[in-house]
Design a protein around this motif. Structure first.
Motif, PDB file in Angstrom:
ATOM      1  N   ALA A  33      13.132   9.285  -1.983  1.00  0.00           N
ATOM      2  CA  ALA A  33      12.448   8.512  -3.016  1.00  0.00           C
ATOM      3  C   ALA A  33      12.357   7.047  -2.617  1.00  0.00           C
ATOM      4  CB  ALA A  33      13.169   8.662  -4.352  1.00  0.00           C
ATOM      5  N   ALA A  34      13.453   6.503  -2.084  1.00  0.00           N
ATOM      6  CA  ALA A  34      13.452   5.098  -1.658  1.00  0.00           C
ATOM      7  C   ALA A  34      12.487   4.883  -0.498  1.00  0.00           C
ATOM      8  CB  ALA A  34      14.861   4.664  -1.281  1.00  0.00           C
ATOM      9  N   SER A  35      12.468   5.819   0.455  1.00  0.00           N
ATOM     10  CA  SER A  35      11.557   5.697   1.592  1.00  0.00           C
ATOM     11  C   SER A  35      10.101   5.823   1.151  1.00  0.00           C
ATOM     12  CB  SER A  35      11.876   6.773   2.635  1.00  0.00           C
ATOM     13  OG  SER A  35      13.193   6.634   3.116  1.00  0.00           O
ATOM     14  N   GLY A  36       9.827   6.771   0.241  1.00  0.00           N
ATOM     15  CA  GLY A  36       8.466   6.922  -0.257  1.00  0.00           C
ATOM     16  C   GLY A  36       7.989   5.693  -0.998  1.00  0.00           C
ATOM     17  N   LEU A  37       8.877   5.091  -1.805  1.00  0.00           N
ATOM     18  CA  LEU A  37       8.520   3.876  -2.535  1.00  0.00           C
ATOM     19  C   LEU A  37       8.201   2.736  -1.578  1.00  0.00           C
ATOM     20  CD1 LEU A  37       8.263   2.258  -5.165  1.00  0.00           C
ATOM     21  CD2 LEU A  37      10.736   1.831  -5.032  1.00  0.00           C
ATOM     22  N   MET A  38       9.030   2.566  -0.543  1.00  0.00           N
ATOM     23  CA  MET A  38       8.790   1.479   0.401  1.00  0.00           C
ATOM     24  C   MET A  38       7.472   1.658   1.143  1.00  0.00           C
ATOM     25  SD  MET A  38      10.554   0.423   3.916  1.00  0.00           S
ATOM     26  CE  MET A  38       9.287   1.457   4.630  1.00  0.00           C
ATOM     27  N   ASN A  39       7.199   2.887   1.596  1.00  0.00           N
ATOM     28  CA  ASN A  39       5.931   3.146   2.274  1.00  0.00           C
ATOM     29  C   ASN A  39       4.749   2.936   1.334  1.00  0.00           C
ATOM     30  OD1 ASN A  39       6.083   4.367   5.198  1.00  0.00           O
ATOM     31  ND2 ASN A  39       7.844   5.207   4.112  1.00  0.00           N
ATOM     32  N   ALA A  40       4.924   3.340   0.056  1.00  0.00           N
ATOM     33  CA  ALA A  40       3.843   3.188  -0.911  1.00  0.00           C
ATOM     34  C   ALA A  40       3.561   1.722  -1.201  1.00  0.00           C
ATOM     35  CB  ALA A  40       4.184   3.929  -2.205  1.00  0.00           C
ATOM     36  N   THR A  41       4.607   0.917  -1.395  1.00  0.00           N
ATOM     37  CA  THR A  41       4.383  -0.499  -1.694  1.00  0.00           C
ATOM     38  C   THR A  41       3.704  -1.203  -0.522  1.00  0.00           C
ATOM     39  OG1 THR A  41       6.657  -0.992  -0.985  1.00  0.00           O
ATOM     40  CG2 THR A  41       6.275  -0.726  -3.329  1.00  0.00           C
ATOM     41  N   ARG A  42       4.074  -0.829   0.694  1.00  0.00           N
ATOM     42  CA  ARG A  42       3.444  -1.453   1.871  1.00  0.00           C
ATOM     43  C   ARG A  42       1.967  -1.068   1.949  1.00  0.00           C
ATOM     44  NH1 ARG A  42       5.629  -0.941   8.136  1.00  0.00           N
ATOM     45  NH2 ARG A  42       4.222  -2.478   9.038  1.00  0.00           N
ATOM     46  N   GLN A  43       1.673   0.226   1.717  1.00  0.00           N
ATOM     47  CA  GLN A  43       0.291   0.694   1.799  1.00  0.00           C
ATOM     48  C   GLN A  43      -0.547   0.118   0.667  1.00  0.00           C
ATOM     49  OE1 GLN A  43      -0.823   2.465   4.305  1.00  0.00           O
ATOM     50  NE2 GLN A  43      -2.899   2.840   3.586  1.00  0.00           N
ATOM     51  N   ILE A  44       0.002   0.126  -0.553  1.00  0.00           N
ATOM     52  CA  ILE A  44      -0.730  -0.428  -1.689  1.00  0.00           C
ATOM     53  C   ILE A  44      -0.932  -1.921  -1.510  1.00  0.00           C
ATOM     54  CG2 ILE A  44      -0.604  -0.856  -4.176  1.00  0.00           C
ATOM     55  CD1 ILE A  44       0.933   1.819  -4.381  1.00  0.00           C
ATOM     56  N   GLY A  45       0.097  -2.606  -1.004  1.00  0.00           N
ATOM     57  CA  GLY A  45      -0.049  -4.034  -0.728  1.00  0.00           C
ATOM     58  C   GLY A  45      -1.187  -4.300   0.238  1.00  0.00           C
ATOM     59  N   GLY A  46      -1.305  -3.452   1.280  1.00  0.00           N
ATOM     60  CA  GLY A  46      -2.392  -3.628   2.230  1.00  0.00           C
ATOM     61  C   GLY A  46      -3.753  -3.402   1.601  1.00  0.00           C
ATOM     62  N   SER A  47      -3.883  -2.381   0.746  1.00  0.00           N
ATOM     63  CA  SER A  47      -5.163  -2.088   0.101  1.00  0.00           C
ATOM     64  C   SER A  47      -5.564  -3.192  -0.870  1.00  0.00           C
ATOM     65  CB  SER A  47      -5.086  -0.746  -0.635  1.00  0.00           C
ATOM     66  OG  SER A  47      -4.804   0.306   0.257  1.00  0.00           O
ATOM     67  N   VAL A  48      -4.609  -3.578  -1.726  1.00  0.00           N
ATOM     68  CA  VAL A  48      -4.893  -4.648  -2.686  1.00  0.00           C
ATOM     69  C   VAL A  48      -5.180  -5.955  -1.954  1.00  0.00           C
ATOM     70  CG1 VAL A  48      -3.936  -6.038  -4.562  1.00  0.00           C
ATOM     71  CG2 VAL A  48      -3.532  -3.570  -4.507  1.00  0.00           C
ATOM     72  N   GLY A  49      -4.352  -6.265  -0.970  1.00  0.00           N
ATOM     73  CA  GLY A  49      -4.534  -7.507  -0.223  1.00  0.00           C
ATOM     74  C   GLY A  49      -5.875  -7.567   0.472  1.00  0.00           C
ATOM     75  N   LEU A  50      -6.301  -6.441   1.080  1.00  0.00           N
ATOM     76  CA  LEU A  50      -7.583  -6.437   1.776  1.00  0.00           C
ATOM     77  C   LEU A  50      -8.730  -6.687   0.810  1.00  0.00           C
ATOM     78  CD1 LEU A  50      -9.169  -6.067   4.366  1.00  0.00           C
ATOM     79  CD2 LEU A  50      -9.164  -3.594   3.960  1.00  0.00           C
ATOM     80  N   ALA A  51      -8.693  -6.034  -0.359  1.00  0.00           N
ATOM     81  CA  ALA A  51      -9.768  -6.221  -1.335  1.00  0.00           C
ATOM     82  C   ALA A  51      -9.844  -7.672  -1.801  1.00  0.00           C
ATOM     83  CB  ALA A  51      -9.549  -5.299  -2.533  1.00  0.00           C
ATOM     84  N   VAL A  52      -8.684  -8.256  -2.088  1.00  0.00           N
ATOM     85  CA  VAL A  52      -8.657  -9.642  -2.546  1.00  0.00           C
ATOM     86  C   VAL A  52      -9.111 -10.588  -1.438  1.00  0.00           C
ATOM     87  CG1 VAL A  52      -7.143 -11.515  -3.322  1.00  0.00           C
ATOM     88  CG2 VAL A  52      -6.878  -9.214  -4.271  1.00  0.00           C
ATOM     89  N   LEU A  53      -8.651 -10.339  -0.226  1.00  0.00           N
ATOM     90  CA  LEU A  53      -8.999 -11.224   0.888  1.00  0.00           C
ATOM     91  C   LEU A  53     -10.469 -11.110   1.270  1.00  0.00           C
ATOM     92  CD1 LEU A  53      -5.793 -10.659   3.027  1.00  0.00           C
ATOM     93  CD2 LEU A  53      -6.456 -12.785   1.910  1.00  0.00           C
ATOM     94  N   VAL A  54     -11.042  -9.909   1.168  1.00  0.00           N
ATOM     95  CA  VAL A  54     -12.474  -9.757   1.434  1.00  0.00           C
ATOM     96  C   VAL A  54     -13.278 -10.581   0.441  1.00  0.00           C
ATOM     97  CG1 VAL A  54     -14.387  -8.112   1.302  1.00  0.00           C
ATOM     98  CG2 VAL A  54     -12.352  -7.537   2.621  1.00  0.00           C
ATOM     99  N   ALA A  55     -12.841 -10.569  -0.831  1.00  0.00           N
ATOM    100  CA  ALA A  55     -13.525 -11.380  -1.837  1.00  0.00           C
ATOM    101  C   ALA A  55     -13.382 -12.864  -1.536  1.00  0.00           C
ATOM    102  CB  ALA A  55     -12.964 -11.071  -3.223  1.00  0.00           C
TER     103      ALA A  55
END
Length: 500
Positions: free
Chosen positions: A420-442
């Motif tokens: 669960a801890a490993s899945g959460l860490m991987n998820a936060t990193r991946q979600i951070g990348g997706s959200v960050g890319l969308a914001v940075l593209v804007a």
């Protein structure tokens, strides 16, 4: 020392990764088995990370070969990314409930088989479907690789070295995607960017069967948290999809608004189900009461919002501003890759000397300086000043950064919650990348198409990344203070108390 659940035997984590004939075979056999497990976990993680970016430079060839239209082509990338992000939490919990070996092998089979189907695909629909199944396999496989490491290596110097190697390989996979994709597409065919996974996956599967022994099945008598799994997958998938539509449809577009609303509501319902109704929660709420996990994942979210989009904007800068071809752009990432790997390998020694929290602060500050330097690059800066110099500085900070964050958010966790801890860490990193890319593209959106105008646009994105890394510095100050030790008590807070 790792905390264990009430049903864990003292040698349970060792048996999870050590062949039974090594149990009494002395330290050499155990060390050899542990090294094989480390190599296996790293090979699997390399494939997962590689396939996030390896298709980018092959997209024009795929479009021509299979007859994609411009709207459909994006799904060669998005099908993988959306399913990967949506199922990471579920993939992490599966390993806790049904055994690390079983789940690792399942993820590897899904990933390898779908790579074969995708490489042989003769229609757009079949390729997109294969990429979606690849994302599912990756979501099962990625948390399992880290869970295997954290339950094979005890907390302290040994685990830190293993995580540093895993991090270095992850960095290499992300950086090598563009280069490997360019080489395979130019020299063979776009199909080999997927088919290359088949022999690697087959070797990894043979190694898994040889070196991983079945660990205790913790899910006996427990049902998988299906409502939580559905809500988490729908929430993360819808949120990621909505964010991916912002650039083309805007924040107020119906598709964007509906997807974002569904994502937020599903995640809110997920939190309620996990807290009040689930008997075996997909993400146990008690984990968030541990300060290292709650703050550490926030820091990882911000770091992911910088380091994953970094490859995207650097690729655009090299191709649209410096006019590099696909292969030359891939070679342009070599300084980032080599310096980042060297930094990741150095991280364990630095953690032993100055502690995880201080290393996170110093690494994030150094990366921020590199992104600030990159933001000032122009078409006339030249390779040394416009690319190589910033690459060395940002990667020198980026390389040692992920290891202490990963070690922090996976320390002090029972084996029963490791997935669960490993899945959460991987998820936060991946979600951070997706959200960050969308914001940075804007942020980077501009009206000009000349190299000078594009350079200014990308410069704003790199400047925003530098600001987010300053936020990482501030967030890291709230992490518990730890220091790596080689003896008893390794990895514990310096004050000797459990960090919450």
């Amino acid at each position: 020392m790792t905390q264990r659940g009430p049903d864990d035997s003292p040698d349970d984590s060792l048996r999870a990764a050590t062949p039974s004939n090594d149990e009494g075979g002395g330290g050499g056999g155990r060390r050899g088995a542990a090294s094989a497990v480390l190599a296996l976990a790293c090979a699997a993680q390399f494939m997962v990370v590689l396939d996030v970016s390896v298709v980018n430079v092959a997209l024009p060839s795929i479009e021509n070969a299979l007859g994609f239209d411009s709207a459909g082509l994006q799904w060669v990338v998005n099908a993988y990314a959306l399913v990967f992000a949506g199922f990471l939490l579920l993939g992490g919990r599966l390993a806790d409930l049904y055994g690390r070996k079983r789940v690792f092998v399942l993820g590897l089979l899904l990933f390898t088989a779908s790579s074969l189907v995708g490489g042989l695909a003769d229609s757009p629909g079949l390729l997109v479907a294969a990429r979606a199944v690849q994302g599912l396999g990756a979501a099962v496989l990625a948390p399992a690789t880290l869970t295997i490491l954290t339950t094979t290596f005890s907390e302290g110097a040994a685990r830190t070295r293993a995580v540093a190697t895993w991090t270095a390989v992850s960095s290499a996979g992300g950086a090598a995607g563009n280069l490997i994709g360019g080489v395979l597409t130019d020299s063979l065919s776009w199909r080999w960017i997927l088919l290359i996974n088949v022999p690697i996956g087959a070797l990894a599967l043979a190694a898994a069967l040889a070196f991983l022994t079945p660990d205790r099945e913790r899910g006996r008598g427990q049902r998988l948290d299906v409502p939580g799994a559905v809500l988490a997958t729908v929430g993360v998938g819808s949120l990621t999809y909505g964010i991916s539509q912002i650039e083309s449809r805007g924040w107020s577009g119906p598709t964007t608004a509906v997807a974002l609303a569904v994502g937020v509501l599903a995640l809110a319902a997920f939190a309620a189900v996990e807290a009040r109704f689930a008997r075996a929660p997909l993400m146990p709420p008690r984990l968030f009461r541990i300060r290292a996990i709650s703050v550490g994942n926030t820091v990882m979210l911000l770091a992911g919002a910088c380091f994953i989009p970094m490859w995207y904007f650097l690729s655009l800068y090299m191709q649209n501003v410096l006019h590099y071809g696909a292969l030359k752009a891939g070679l342009g990432f070599l300084p980032h890759t080599l310096v980042g790997i060297a930094g990741a390998r150095l991280a364990p020694r630095l953690m032993e000397s100055i502690g995880a929290r201080r290393l996170i602060v110093l690494s994030a500050a150094l990366s921020a300086a590199g992104f600030l330097w990159q933001s000032r690059a122009t078409p006339d800066s030249g390779y040394l000043v416009g690319l190589l110099g910033p690459a060395v500085v940002m990667s020198a900070g980026m390389g040692p950064l992920i290891t202490p964050i990963t070690t922090t958010v996976t320390s002090g966790i029972s084996d029963a919650d490791a997935g669960a801890a490993s899945g959460l860490m991987n998820a936060t990193r991946q979600i951070g990348g997706s959200v960050g890319l969308a914001v940075l593209v804007a942020i980077a959106a501009g009206s000009g198409h000349t190299p000078a105008a594009l350079s200014d646009d990308y410069g704003r994105a790199f400047l925003a990344m530098a600001a987010m890394l300053v936020a990482v510095v501030v967030g890291a100050l709230a992490l518990p203070v730890t220091r790596e030790r080689t003896g008893a008590g390794a990895g514990r807070p310096m004050a000797g108390k459990r960090a919450r």
